[in-house]
Motif scaffolding. Sequence first.
Motif, short mmCIF file in Angstrom:
data_model
loop_
_atom_site.label_atom_id
_atom_site.label_comp_id
_atom_site.label_asym_id
_atom_site.label_seq_id
_atom_site.Cartn_x
_atom_site.Cartn_y
_atom_site.Cartn_z
N LEU A 61 29.23 36.81 47.51
CA LEU A 61 30.46 36.79 47.39
C LEU A 61 30.98 38.31 47.26
CD1 LEU A 61 31.49 33.71 45.91
CD2 LEU A 61 31.61 34.31 48.28
N GLN A 62 30.27 39.16 46.16
CA GLN A 62 30.85 40.51 45.94
C GLN A 62 30.53 41.39 47.08
OE1 GLN A 62 31.99 41.67 43.01
NE2 GLN A 62 31.25 40.34 41.30
N ARG A 63 29.52 41.18 47.98
CA ARG A 63 29.41 41.86 49.23
C ARG A 63 30.65 41.62 49.99
NH1 ARG A 63 23.95 40.47 48.52
NH2 ARG A 63 24.16 38.88 50.22
N GLN A 64 31.05 40.36 50.29
CA GLN A 64 31.64 39.80 51.41
C GLN A 64 33.25 39.68 50.82
OE1 GLN A 64 29.38 37.32 54.20
NE2 GLN A 64 27.85 37.30 52.56
N VAL A 65 33.44 39.82 49.76
CA VAL A 65 34.92 39.75 49.51
C VAL A 65 35.20 40.86 48.83
CG1 VAL A 65 36.47 38.16 48.17
CG2 VAL A 65 34.82 37.12 49.32
N ARG A 66 36.44 41.59 49.63
CA ARG A 66 36.62 42.97 48.84
C ARG A 66 37.96 42.74 48.02
NH1 ARG A 66 37.84 45.89 53.24
NH2 ARG A 66 37.08 44.38 54.79
N LEU A 67 37.89 43.27 46.96
CA LEU A 67 38.98 43.09 46.03
C LEU A 67 39.56 44.53 45.56
CD1 LEU A 67 40.97 41.75 44.11
CD2 LEU A 67 39.32 41.75 42.26
N GLU A 68 40.73 44.94 45.74
CA GLU A 68 41.46 46.09 45.17
C GLU A 68 42.44 45.84 44.12
OE1 GLU A 68 42.62 48.69 48.15
OE2 GLU A 68 40.72 49.22 49.11
N ILE A 69 42.50 46.39 43.00
CA ILE A 69 43.51 46.37 42.23
C ILE A 69 44.27 47.72 41.92
CG2 ILE A 69 44.24 45.62 39.64
CD1 ILE A 69 41.83 43.74 39.42
N ASP A 70 45.58 47.57 42.20
CA ASP A 70 46.16 48.84 42.29
C ASP A 70 45.79 49.80 43.07
OD1 ASP A 70 48.17 47.65 40.70
OD2 ASP A 70 47.21 48.01 38.94
N ASP A 71 45.19 49.69 44.31
CA ASP A 71 44.44 50.45 45.29
C ASP A 71 43.15 51.07 44.91
OD1 ASP A 71 47.02 50.28 47.07
OD2 ASP A 71 47.97 51.65 45.85
N THR A 72 42.84 50.43 43.85
CA THR A 72 41.36 50.69 43.37
C THR A 72 40.11 49.65 43.67
OG1 THR A 72 42.20 52.18 41.62
CG2 THR A 72 39.87 51.57 41.40
N PRO A 73 39.27 49.90 44.57
CA PRO A 73 38.15 48.84 44.79
C PRO A 73 37.64 48.56 43.28
CG PRO A 73 37.84 50.88 46.02
CD PRO A 73 38.85 51.18 45.19
N THR A 74 37.31 47.24 43.31
CA THR A 74 37.07 46.58 41.96
C THR A 74 36.26 45.22 42.30
OG1 THR A 74 39.50 47.12 41.17
CG2 THR A 74 37.97 45.32 39.79
N GLU A 75 35.16 45.02 41.50
CA GLU A 75 34.37 43.92 41.68
C GLU A 75 35.05 42.50 41.38
OE1 GLU A 75 30.71 44.22 39.82
OE2 GLU A 75 29.80 45.69 41.20
N LEU A 76 34.58 41.84 41.85
CA LEU A 76 35.25 40.16 41.75
C LEU A 76 35.15 39.92 40.28
CD1 LEU A 76 34.14 38.10 44.45
CD2 LEU A 76 36.03 39.23 44.50
N GLY A 77 34.27 40.47 39.51
CA GLY A 77 33.91 40.04 37.97
C GLY A 77 32.92 39.19 37.80
N ALA A 78 32.52 38.81 36.60
CA ALA A 78 31.33 38.03 36.45
C ALA A 78 31.55 36.66 36.86
CB ALA A 78 30.98 37.90 35.04
N VAL A 79 30.55 35.71 37.17
CA VAL A 79 30.63 34.35 37.65
C VAL A 79 30.66 33.51 36.16
CG1 VAL A 79 29.87 32.35 38.55
CG2 VAL A 79 29.66 34.49 39.69
N THR A 80 31.92 33.04 35.73
CA THR A 80 32.03 32.56 34.35
C THR A 80 31.29 31.04 34.44
OG1 THR A 80 34.10 31.56 34.85
CG2 THR A 80 34.14 33.85 33.90
#
Length: 217
Positions: A78-97
């Motif tokens: 999911l980290q590879r195939q879902v791209r997240l940007e926060i305030d125009d900065t590429p960011t990882e999805l975070g940890a699987v809680t």
Amino acid sequence: MARPLWILAAIGVATSLLQAHPDDVVQLRVGIERRALDLRFTLNLPCLSRLTAVDADNDGRVTPAELEAARPALAQALQRQVRLEIDDTPTELGAVTRIDTLWPKGSQAPADDPGRRIDLHFRTDRAAAITSFSLAFDLFEALGPLASVEAEYAQDDLRLHVPFTVNARRYRHVTGFAAEAYFQEPAAANRRWPWIAAGLLLAGLAVLSLSTARRRA
């Protein structure tokens, strides 16, 4: 001759529509907080198996232990195939809680059962308020061109439905948190105005009294 061709075309369209099965739908809930995002992906087992191998022993069944063992691979997929940007900065999805199985706990499930689903929870925390973020999906190469991601954005009491498809992969959301300070600061200034006005009035009265006293002298 034209009529048989028309019938064949109609059959082809109907076949394509039948392939757009709801089992190809990934559900996503995006929980929006001032300094954090909570992402909950809901996938059925066939979709999950297209992203990574879950049935480790290939016995046709998925156990809770196999799901737990597949957690790192699922997170990476999911980290590879879902791209997240926060305030125009590429960011990882975070940890699987956590991973929740949506069937009786401790039981196995057929690996090809589209009625068995799991929830994958990701969380990312930020030091500053999130003003905007975007999500873009590259899942469709793995899940198929007729798959879709049905997302619900939840911020306070607001709800927004956003569908993602192979032709509409990206959406940017503005949270409005940045505007809070803009509206709150004038409100604080407005609360100070009565005191400022009273001070100016008293100063004006003092000057007027002093001027009157000098004229009388």
